[in-house]
Design a protein around this motif. Structure first.
Motif, PDB file in Angstrom:
ATOM      1  N   VAL A  94       0.841  -1.197   0.000  1.00  0.00           N
ATOM      2  CA  VAL A  94       0.000   0.000   0.000  1.00  0.00           C
ATOM      3  C   VAL A  94       0.877   1.248   0.000  1.00  0.00           C
ATOM      4  O   VAL A  94       0.614   2.200  -0.743  1.00  0.00           O
ATOM      5  CB  VAL A  94      -0.979   0.001   1.201  1.00  0.00           C
ATOM      6  N   ARG A  95       1.932   1.244   0.809  1.00  0.00           N
ATOM      7  CA  ARG A  95       2.842   2.395   0.860  1.00  0.00           C
ATOM      8  C   ARG A  95       3.481   2.647  -0.502  1.00  0.00           C
ATOM      9  O   ARG A  95       3.583   3.788  -0.963  1.00  0.00           O
ATOM     10  CB  ARG A  95       3.922   2.182   1.921  1.00  0.00           C
ATOM     11  N   LYS A  96       3.879   1.580  -1.182  1.00  0.00           N
ATOM     12  CA  LYS A  96       4.505   1.711  -2.502  1.00  0.00           C
ATOM     13  C   LYS A  96       3.517   2.273  -3.520  1.00  0.00           C
ATOM     14  O   LYS A  96       3.840   3.191  -4.272  1.00  0.00           O
ATOM     15  CB  LYS A  96       5.025   0.357  -2.966  1.00  0.00           C
ATOM     16  N   LYS A  97       2.301   1.738  -3.530  1.00  0.00           N
ATOM     17  CA  LYS A  97       1.288   2.226  -4.472  1.00  0.00           C
ATOM     18  C   LYS A  97       0.892   3.665  -4.162  1.00  0.00           C
ATOM     19  O   LYS A  97       0.635   4.454  -5.068  1.00  0.00           O
ATOM     20  CB  LYS A  97       0.072   1.310  -4.469  1.00  0.00           C
ATOM     21  N   PHE A  98       0.845   4.006  -2.883  1.00  0.00           N
ATOM     22  CA  PHE A  98       0.550   5.381  -2.505  1.00  0.00           C
ATOM     23  C   PHE A  98       1.655   6.302  -3.002  1.00  0.00           C
ATOM     24  O   PHE A  98       1.387   7.374  -3.541  1.00  0.00           O
ATOM     25  CB  PHE A  98       0.386   5.513  -0.990  1.00  0.00           C
ATOM     26  N   GLY A  99       2.900   5.881  -2.852  1.00  0.00           N
ATOM     27  CA  GLY A  99       4.028   6.675  -3.348  1.00  0.00           C
ATOM     28  C   GLY A  99       3.957   6.886  -4.851  1.00  0.00           C
ATOM     29  O   GLY A  99       4.235   7.977  -5.355  1.00  0.00           O
ATOM     30  N   GLN A 100       3.551   5.852  -5.578  1.00  0.00           N
ATOM     31  CA  GLN A 100       3.398   5.979  -7.031  1.00  0.00           C
ATOM     32  C   GLN A 100       2.281   6.958  -7.370  1.00  0.00           C
ATOM     33  O   GLN A 100       2.393   7.738  -8.312  1.00  0.00           O
ATOM     34  CB  GLN A 100       3.107   4.609  -7.645  1.00  0.00           C
ATOM     35  N   ALA A 101       1.203   6.913  -6.601  1.00  0.00           N
ATOM     36  CA  ALA A 101       0.092   7.839  -6.828  1.00  0.00           C
ATOM     37  C   ALA A 101       0.534   9.273  -6.576  1.00  0.00           C
ATOM     38  O   ALA A 101       0.188  10.181  -7.332  1.00  0.00           O
ATOM     39  CB  ALA A 101      -1.091   7.475  -5.939  1.00  0.00           C
ATOM     40  N   VAL A 102       1.305   9.489  -5.539  1.00  0.00           N
ATOM     41  CA  VAL A 102       1.799  10.831  -5.212  1.00  0.00           C
ATOM     42  C   VAL A 102       2.745  11.312  -6.316  1.00  0.00           C
ATOM     43  O   VAL A 102       2.642  12.445  -6.782  1.00  0.00           O
ATOM     44  CB  VAL A 102       2.509  10.836  -3.842  1.00  0.00           C
ATOM     45  N   SER A 104       2.828  10.440  -9.432  1.00  0.00           N
ATOM     46  CA  SER A 104       2.125  10.698 -10.687  1.00  0.00           C
ATOM     47  C   SER A 104       1.152  11.870 -10.560  1.00  0.00           C
ATOM     48  O   SER A 104       0.684  12.395 -11.567  1.00  0.00           O
ATOM     49  CB  SER A 104       1.359   9.453 -11.138  1.00  0.00           C
ATOM     50  N   GLY A 105       0.835  12.248  -9.332  1.00  0.00           N
ATOM     51  CA  GLY A 105      -0.095  13.346  -9.110  1.00  0.00           C
ATOM     52  C   GLY A 105      -1.549  12.950  -9.270  1.00  0.00           C
ATOM     53  O   GLY A 105      -2.423  13.805  -9.385  1.00  0.00           O
ATOM     54  N   ARG A 106      -1.813  11.645  -9.288  1.00  0.00           N
ATOM     55  CA  ARG A 106      -3.189  11.159  -9.452  1.00  0.00           C
ATOM     56  C   ARG A 106      -3.509  10.137  -8.379  1.00  0.00           C
ATOM     57  O   ARG A 106      -2.680   9.300  -8.049  1.00  0.00           O
ATOM     58  CB  ARG A 106      -3.357  10.495 -10.813  1.00  0.00           C
ATOM     59  N   LYS A 107      -4.726  10.188  -7.885  1.00  0.00           N
ATOM     60  CA  LYS A 107      -5.148   9.225  -6.875  1.00  0.00           C
ATOM     61  C   LYS A 107      -5.476   7.885  -7.517  1.00  0.00           C
ATOM     62  O   LYS A 107      -5.277   6.844  -6.915  1.00  0.00           O
ATOM     63  CB  LYS A 107      -6.400   9.724  -6.145  1.00  0.00           C
ATOM     64  N   SER A 108      -6.016   7.924  -8.710  1.00  0.00           N
ATOM     65  CA  SER A 108      -6.426   6.684  -9.360  1.00  0.00           C
ATOM     66  C   SER A 108      -5.283   6.113 -10.195  1.00  0.00           C
ATOM     67  O   SER A 108      -4.292   6.780 -10.452  1.00  0.00           O
ATOM     68  CB  SER A 108      -7.644   6.921 -10.241  1.00  0.00           C
ATOM     69  N   GLY A 109      -5.461   4.890 -10.619  1.00  0.00           N
ATOM     70  CA  GLY A 109      -4.463   4.254 -11.452  1.00  0.00           C
ATOM     71  C   GLY A 109      -3.417   3.499 -10.670  1.00  0.00           C
ATOM     72  O   GLY A 109      -2.500   2.927 -11.240  1.00  0.00           O
ATOM     73  N   HIS A 110      -3.534   3.488  -9.359  1.00  0.00           N
ATOM     74  CA  HIS A 110      -2.545   2.805  -8.526  1.00  0.00           C
ATOM     75  C   HIS A 110      -3.225   1.852  -7.557  1.00  0.00           C
ATOM     76  O   HIS A 110      -2.742   1.631  -6.459  1.00  0.00           O
ATOM     77  CB  HIS A 110      -1.665   3.811  -7.791  1.00  0.00           C
ATOM     78  N   GLY A 111      -4.321   1.303  -7.981  1.00  0.00           N
ATOM     79  CA  GLY A 111      -5.023   0.313  -7.159  1.00  0.00           C
ATOM     80  C   GLY A 111      -6.211   0.898  -6.432  1.00  0.00           C
ATOM     81  O   GLY A 111      -6.268   2.076  -6.106  1.00  0.00           O
ATOM     82  N   ARG A 112      -7.146   0.031  -6.201  1.00  0.00           N
ATOM     83  CA  ARG A 112      -8.392   0.409  -5.551  1.00  0.00           C
ATOM     84  C   ARG A 112      -8.172   0.856  -4.105  1.00  0.00           C
ATOM     85  O   ARG A 112      -8.826   1.780  -3.627  1.00  0.00           O
ATOM     86  CB  ARG A 112      -9.350  -0.778  -5.604  1.00  0.00           C
ATOM     87  N   VAL A 114      -5.605   2.421  -2.740  1.00  0.00           N
ATOM     88  CA  VAL A 114      -5.105   3.799  -2.687  1.00  0.00           C
ATOM     89  C   VAL A 114      -6.217   4.772  -3.041  1.00  0.00           C
ATOM     90  O   VAL A 114      -6.368   5.810  -2.401  1.00  0.00           O
ATOM     91  CB  VAL A 114      -3.884   3.989  -3.618  1.00  0.00           C
ATOM     92  N   LEU A 115      -7.023   4.428  -4.032  1.00  0.00           N
ATOM     93  CA  LEU A 115      -8.130   5.294  -4.417  1.00  0.00           C
ATOM     94  C   LEU A 115      -9.131   5.456  -3.268  1.00  0.00           C
ATOM     95  O   LEU A 115      -9.537   6.564  -2.942  1.00  0.00           O
ATOM     96  CB  LEU A 115      -8.842   4.729  -5.648  1.00  0.00           C
ATOM     97  N   LEU A 116      -9.500   4.341  -2.636  1.00  0.00           N
ATOM     98  CA  LEU A 116     -10.487   4.386  -1.556  1.00  0.00           C
ATOM     99  C   LEU A 116      -9.955   5.065  -0.291  1.00  0.00           C
ATOM    100  O   LEU A 116     -10.685   5.760   0.404  1.00  0.00           O
ATOM    101  CB  LEU A 116     -10.952   2.976  -1.197  1.00  0.00           C
TER     102      LEU A 116
END
Length: 133
Positions: A94-102, A104-112, A114-116
């Motif tokens: 989750v931490r890794k996917k959150f880092g990817q979302a940050v 990229s500047g987008r909440k979506s696209g990095h798993g459900r 992180v989005l939720l």
């Protein structure tokens, strides 16, 4: 029989499926742990026993079948089925996917997850956003 020398069996963490409610509880407990350690002026991520401590808190707050039904949420596992390895693997993912979302500047696209739970992830790892990879 085929030889299996040098091959390791897959850890149980590969076949464990988390529900969204379990992930939410895990993130809330992790945030509580972070807040608790920050009041002690300690960087919570540097604590060697953090996964064991979070596991203990998670298992203590994990609802039994009656409480889960009353909440209308799905908690299909027994608290003792969730190991430190399973918990740490999930938190790291989750931490890794959150880092990817940050990044990229987008909440979506990095798993459900992180989005939720983006805001909850942000509370937990806000100070480390740039360091997460």
């Amino acid at each position: 029989m085929p030889r299996t020398a040098g091959k390791q069996s897959k850890p149980k963490t590969d076949c464990f499926t988390w529900t969204h409610y379990e992930v939410e509880l895990l993130l809330k407990v992790t945030n509580e742990y972070k807040v608790q350690k920050s009041t002690e002026s300690v960087d919570w991520e540097s604590v060697q026993s953090k996964y064991g401590d979070i596991l203990d808190m998670f298992q203590a707050e994990y609802p039994n079948n009656e409480n889960a039904a009353a909440l209308g949420k799905e908690y299909p596992h027994k608290p003792e089925d969730i190991t430190k390895a399973t918990l740490s693997t999930k938190l790291k993912a989750v931490r890794k996917k959150f880092g990817q979302a940050v990044d990229s500047g987008r909440k979506s696209g990095h798993g459900r997850v992180v989005l939720l739970y983006y805001e909850l992830c942000k509370e937990i790892w806000a100070a480390r956003q740039r360091q997460i990879r």
